[in-house]
Write an enzyme that holds these catalytic residues in place. Structure first.
Site, PDB file in Angstrom:
ATOM      1  N   LEU A  78      38.990  48.734  37.738  1.00  0.00           N
ATOM      2  CA  LEU A  78      39.196  48.299  39.121  1.00  0.00           C
ATOM      3  C   LEU A  78      39.501  49.492  40.006  1.00  0.00           C
ATOM      4  O   LEU A  78      40.472  50.205  39.785  1.00  0.00           O
ATOM      5  CB  LEU A  78      40.372  47.329  39.204  1.00  0.00           C
ATOM      6  CG  LEU A  78      40.200  45.938  38.601  1.00  0.00           C
ATOM      7  CD1 LEU A  78      41.480  45.135  38.800  1.00  0.00           C
ATOM      8  CD2 LEU A  78      39.029  45.188  39.229  1.00  0.00           C
ATOM      9  N   GLU A  79      38.656  49.697  41.008  1.00  0.00           N
ATOM     10  CA  GLU A  79      38.938  50.737  41.990  1.00  0.00           C
ATOM     11  C   GLU A  79      39.129  50.016  43.314  1.00  0.00           C
ATOM     12  O   GLU A  79      38.164  49.616  43.941  1.00  0.00           O
ATOM     13  CB  GLU A  79      37.789  51.746  42.014  1.00  0.00           C
ATOM     14  CG  GLU A  79      38.202  53.078  42.564  1.00  0.00           C
ATOM     15  CD  GLU A  79      38.165  53.096  44.076  1.00  0.00           C
ATOM     16  OE1 GLU A  79      39.240  52.869  44.693  1.00  0.00           O
ATOM     17  OE2 GLU A  79      37.097  53.330  44.627  1.00  0.00           O
ATOM     18  N   LEU A  80      40.367  49.799  43.671  1.00  0.00           N
ATOM     19  CA  LEU A  80      40.669  48.967  44.842  1.00  0.00           C
ATOM     20  C   LEU A  80      41.051  49.864  46.017  1.00  0.00           C
ATOM     21  O   LEU A  80      40.694  51.032  46.040  1.00  0.00           O
ATOM     22  CB  LEU A  80      41.781  47.987  44.480  1.00  0.00           C
ATOM     23  CG  LEU A  80      41.533  47.229  43.167  1.00  0.00           C
ATOM     24  CD1 LEU A  80      42.705  46.369  42.793  1.00  0.00           C
ATOM     25  CD2 LEU A  80      40.256  46.418  43.256  1.00  0.00           C
TER      26      LEU A  80
END
Ligand SMILES: *[C@@H]1O[C@H](CO)[C@@H](O)[C@H](O)[C@H]1NC(C)=O
Ligand SMILES: *[C@@H]1O[C@H](CO)[C@@H](O)[C@H](O)[C@H]1NC(C)=O
Length: 629
Positions: A335-337
Site C-alpha cells: 500500500l502506497e497511500l
C-alpha cells in the site's frame, strides 16, 4: 601516461599487485600495463558480446492526434455527469446494453478525448486468464531476454520523451516540466536500475548456516509469483503504469494494471507501447493487460484467486478497502497511500539555496504528488525570509495549458497546469478560509482560478499559507494541491514533534548546513524516506525502497525490497558434502524409551547451544552414548 604511472605507484596498487614494493617504485615493470591492457581487451569483448545479445529493438506506436499542441475537439463542461452520453458524436463505436462508459477529457481545456466501454467482471476475468496463459512461457525466459525488453523500452522512452510527456499532459493537464521530472526521469531511472541491478536482486542468494546444519547449503530463490496486479492513481499516468508493469514482468510475472478512470486515455497508449515492445522482442503481448473499470467492478480483479500480489497507489480510504477485499484469498498487498511530508528547515539553513527546491517540492504537478512537500517547518529566525521568497514567486506563477493555443494563436509558457478535476475545490477553499480565520497569513488566489480563455479547464490558484498552527485542519489533512504551508517553530524538538504529529509518514526532508544535525533530525522522523538538503531524490535512486510508515501504508516498491516483493522467496536447503541427515535409533519410531529419547534430545540442545565448553562437551558425549540406545 603520467597519470597511469602515478596510479600504479599508489600504495594500494603496490600491495595488491606486487610482493616487493621496491620493485615497482624502482621502475615500471612492463607486465603491469600488459595485464591492464589484457583486462581491457577481455572487458571489450565481453561488452560487445553483451551488446550483440542485448541491443534494444526498435518499435513504433502510433502517436495519438490529441497529443498535438493546439488539437481541438468538443468541449465538455463536466464529464463526470453522464448526460453528455446522449451526444451520439462522442459515443464509442460499439455500445453494449448494461455496460457503463468511461469518458476521458483534458482537464486543462475541457476537451473531450474519448468515451469507452468500462470493463465488466467477465472481461476482467478474461484478461486475467490471458495474462496467466502468457506468463506460463514468460517465466521461463532468462534475464538477458527480460533485459532486452527493458533496454528497448528505455530507448523508445528516451527517443519519444516529448511525445510521452505531451500524452501525459493532455490527460492530466500537467505541464511539460512536471511530466519531465515526474514521469520521464523517474521511469528512465527505474528502467536503468532494472537493467543494471535487477538480475542481481533476484539471483539465488546464499544464506548462513549454524552448527546443527553445518553440512547443509542454504539458499533463497526468488521465483515469479504468477500474475500480479497494480492498482494505481492518476497523478503520473506514465510512471504509475510503467513502474509496476516493468518491475512485475522483470521478476517473471504477468501483470494486470488497473488505472484510474481519470487517465484511461493516456494509460491505454502507454500500456500499448509495452505490449508492442514485448511483441517486437518475440514475446506474448498478452502478458500485460490493462483494466479500465469502475470501483464496483474492481473486486473481480482484487478477489481473483489468480492474482498473487497487489501494488496499490492511491488514497488511504480506497487503500483500506483494497486491503480488506484482498483478504478473500489472502493476497499480499503493498500500500502506497498519501502523505503530509514535512520539510524541516533548520536554523542557519541557506534560504537562497534551499527555497527554489522547496518551491518545486510544493508546486511540482500542482501539488498532486504523493511525496510533495505538504508542510514547511521553518525556524522562526528564517521564517520572514522564506515567506517573502514564496510570496514573490507564487504571485508571479502562471497557470494554464501547455497544449492549448490562446485566441491569438500561440501557446504560452506556464509554471503550473490544471488539477485533475474540480471535486475537491470547495473543500480546499474551506480549509484555507478556516486557517485564515484562525490567524494564518494568506498569499495567492486561495481558490479556484478561472482561466481567461480556458474557461472549461479546472485550475486552482497557487497559494501560500503562512503562520500555520500545527493544530489547524489544513496542517493535518493531505491537501494534494498547489498550497504551501509555512509552520514556524522555535526549538528543533518542536519541529520533530510537529513533523511526527500527522497520521501519515511517507517522505520528509531536512535542510541545514550541519550534516550531523540533519542526520540526527532525520533519525527521529517517523517516515519511510528522508532526503537531506534535497527534495524527493530518494526516488531518483531506484536502488532505494519506496514506501511509508504509519497511515502512509506498508510494503515497499523500488529497490531490491520492491522487486523481491513481487516474487516468492523460496528457501532451499540441501546437503553440502556426502553427509546427510539420518534418524538415530533412539528417536526412531516406535520410540523404545521415553527416558533415553528425552535425554538424547536434551543433550543435543546442550551440545549445540549450551554455555561453556564443559556443558557442550558433556552434551556431545551423551549424544554419542545415547544415539543407538
Ligand atoms: C537466454 O535465452 C536465449 C533464448 O532462449 C538464449 O539464446 C540465450 O543464450 C540465453 N542467455 C543466457 C545467458 O542464458
Ligand atoms: C516523533 O515525535 C514524537 C513526538 O515528539 C515522538 O513521540 C516520537 O518518539 C518521535 N519518533 C521517533 C522515531 O523518534
Amino acid at each position: 601516461m603520467d597519470r597511469l604511472i602515478d596510479f600504479m605507484n599508489h600504495p594500494y596498487f603496490i600491495t595488491s599487485m606486487s610482493r616487493d614494493p621496491d620493485e615497482v617504485s624502482a621502475g615500471l615493470d612492463p607486465k603491469y600495463p600488459l595485464t591492464l591492457f589484457l583486462a581491457l581487451g577481455i572487458w571489450l569483448v565481453y561488452d560487445r558480446y553483451q551488446k550483440a545479445h542485448n541491443s534494444p529493438l526498435p518499435f513504433e506506436v502510433t502517436p495519438p492526434a490529441a497529443a498535438d499542441p493546439g488539437w481541438e475537439s468538443l468541449p465538455i463542461a463536466d464529464a463526470s455527469i453522464e448526460s453528455h452520453l446522449t451526444n451520439p458524436d462522442i459515443m464509442p463505436p460499439v455500445a453494449l446494453p448494461g455496460r457503463r462508459y468511461i469518458t476521458s477529457f483534458d482537464p486543462a481545456t475541457g476537451l473531450h478525448l474519448q468515451t469507452v466501454l468500462a470493463d465488466d467482471e467477465e472481461l476482467i476475468e478474461t484478461k486475467i486468464r490471458q495474462a496467466a496463459h502468457a506468463q506460463r512461457y514468460w517465466k521461463t525466459t532468462n534475464f538477458t531476454q527480460r533485459r532486452r525488453v527493458m533496454r528497448s523500452l528505455l530507448k523508445w522512452l528516451v527517443d519519444n520523451q516529448e511525445l510521452c510527456a505531451r500524452v501525459a499532459c493532455r490527460d492530466t493537464g500537467k505541464t511539460l516540466i512536471d511530466a519531465a521530472l515526474g514521469e520521464i526521469l523517474t521511469t528512465c531511472s527505474k528502467l536503468e536500475w532494472l537493467i543494471n541491478r535487477g538480475e542481481g536482486a533476484l539471483q539465488p542468494e546464499k544464506r548462513g548456516s549454524n552448527l546443527m546444519m553445518f553440512y547443509k547449503k542454504s539458499e533463497v530463490h526468488y521465483e515469479p509469483l504468477g500474475v500480479v496486479a497494480g492498482i494505481v492513481s492518476w497523478n503520473y499516468p506514465l510512471h504509475n503504469a510503467w513502474s509496476p508493469i516493468i518491475a512485475s514482468i522483470f521478476a517473471g510475472n504477468g501483470v494486470i494494471l488497473k488505472c484510474s478512470e481519470n487517465v484511461v486515455w493516456s494509460t491505454s497508449w502507454f500500456v500499448e507501447a509495452i505490449q508492442e515492445c514485448l511483441r517486437v522482442c518475440g514475446h506474448d503481448p498478452e502478458l500485460v493487460q490493462l483494466v479500465c473499470c469502475y470501483p464496483e467492478q474492481a473486486n473481480a480483479l482484487i478477489q481473483s484467486p489468480t492474482i498473487k500480489h497487489i501494488t496499490f497507489i492511491g488514497s488511504d480510504t480506497v487503500g483500506r478497502k483494497v486491503a480488506m477485499a484482498a483478504t478473500k484469498h489472502l493476497t499480499p498487498v503493498t500500500l502506497e497511500l498519501g502523505g503530509k511530508d514535512p520539510a524541516i528547515v533548520l536554523p542557519k539553513a541557506d534560504i537562497k539555496k534551499c527555497a527554489p527546491l522547496l518551491l518545486r517540492g510544493v508546486y511540482q504537478n500542482m501539488g498532486q504528488n504523493c511525496i510533495g512537500i505538504e508542510r514547511i517547518l521553518v525556524h522562526a529566525s528564517l521564517y520572514d525570509d522564506l515567506f517573502d521568497y514564496f510570496e514573490d514567486k507564487v504571485t508571479k506563477m502562471r497557470v494554464g495549458s501547455v497544449l492549448a493555443r490562446s485566441p491569438e494563436g500561440y501557446i504560452s509558457t506556464v509554471d503550473g497546469g490544471a488539477m485533475i478535476n474540480p471535486d475537491r475545490f470547495r473543500g480546499l477553499e474551506k480549509v484555507i478560509f478556516d486557517a485564515e480565520e484562525a490567524g494564518a497569513q494568506i498569499v495567492g488566489g486561495a481558490k479556484q482560478y478561472n482561466h481567461v480563455y480556458l474557461e472549461n479547464g479546472y485550475y486552482f490558484a497557487p497559494t501560500v499559507v503562512g503562520n500555520v498552527d500545527p493544530e489547524m485542519e489544513i496542517a493535518k489533512q493531505e491537501v494534494f494541491a498547489p498550497i504551501a504551508l509555512l509552520i514556524p517553530y522555535d526549538k528543533i524538538e518542536d519541529a520533530v514533534r510537529i513533523a511526527n504529529s500527522t497520521k501519515y509518514g511517507l517522505g520528509a526532508s531536512v535542510w541545514g548546513p550541519d550534516r550531523d544535525l540533519c542526520m540526527k533530525v532525520a533519525k527521529n522522523l517517523e517516515c519511510g524516506m528522508v532526503s537531506i538538503n534535497d527534495f524527493g531524490v530518494f526516488y531518483i535512486n531506484q536502488d532505494l525502497p519506496f514506501g511509508g510508515a504509519k497511515g502512509s501504508g506498508y510494503g515497499r516498491f523500488g529497490g531490491p525490497e520492491g522487486l523481491r516483493s513481487l516474487t516468492n522467496p523460496k528457501a532451499v536447503i540441501r546437503d553440502r558434502f556426502w553427509i546427510s541427515t539420518s534418524i538415530p535409533k533412539v528417536l526412531d519410531y516406535p520410540v523404545r524409551s521415553l527416558h533415553n529419547s528425552w535425554e538424547f534430545s536434551a543433550n543435543l540442545v546442550h551440545f549445540l547451544y549450551g554455555f561453556g565448553w564443559r556443558s557442550r562437551f558433556a552434551g556431545l558425549y551423551n549424544v554419542i552414548k545415547l544415539a543407538n540406545k
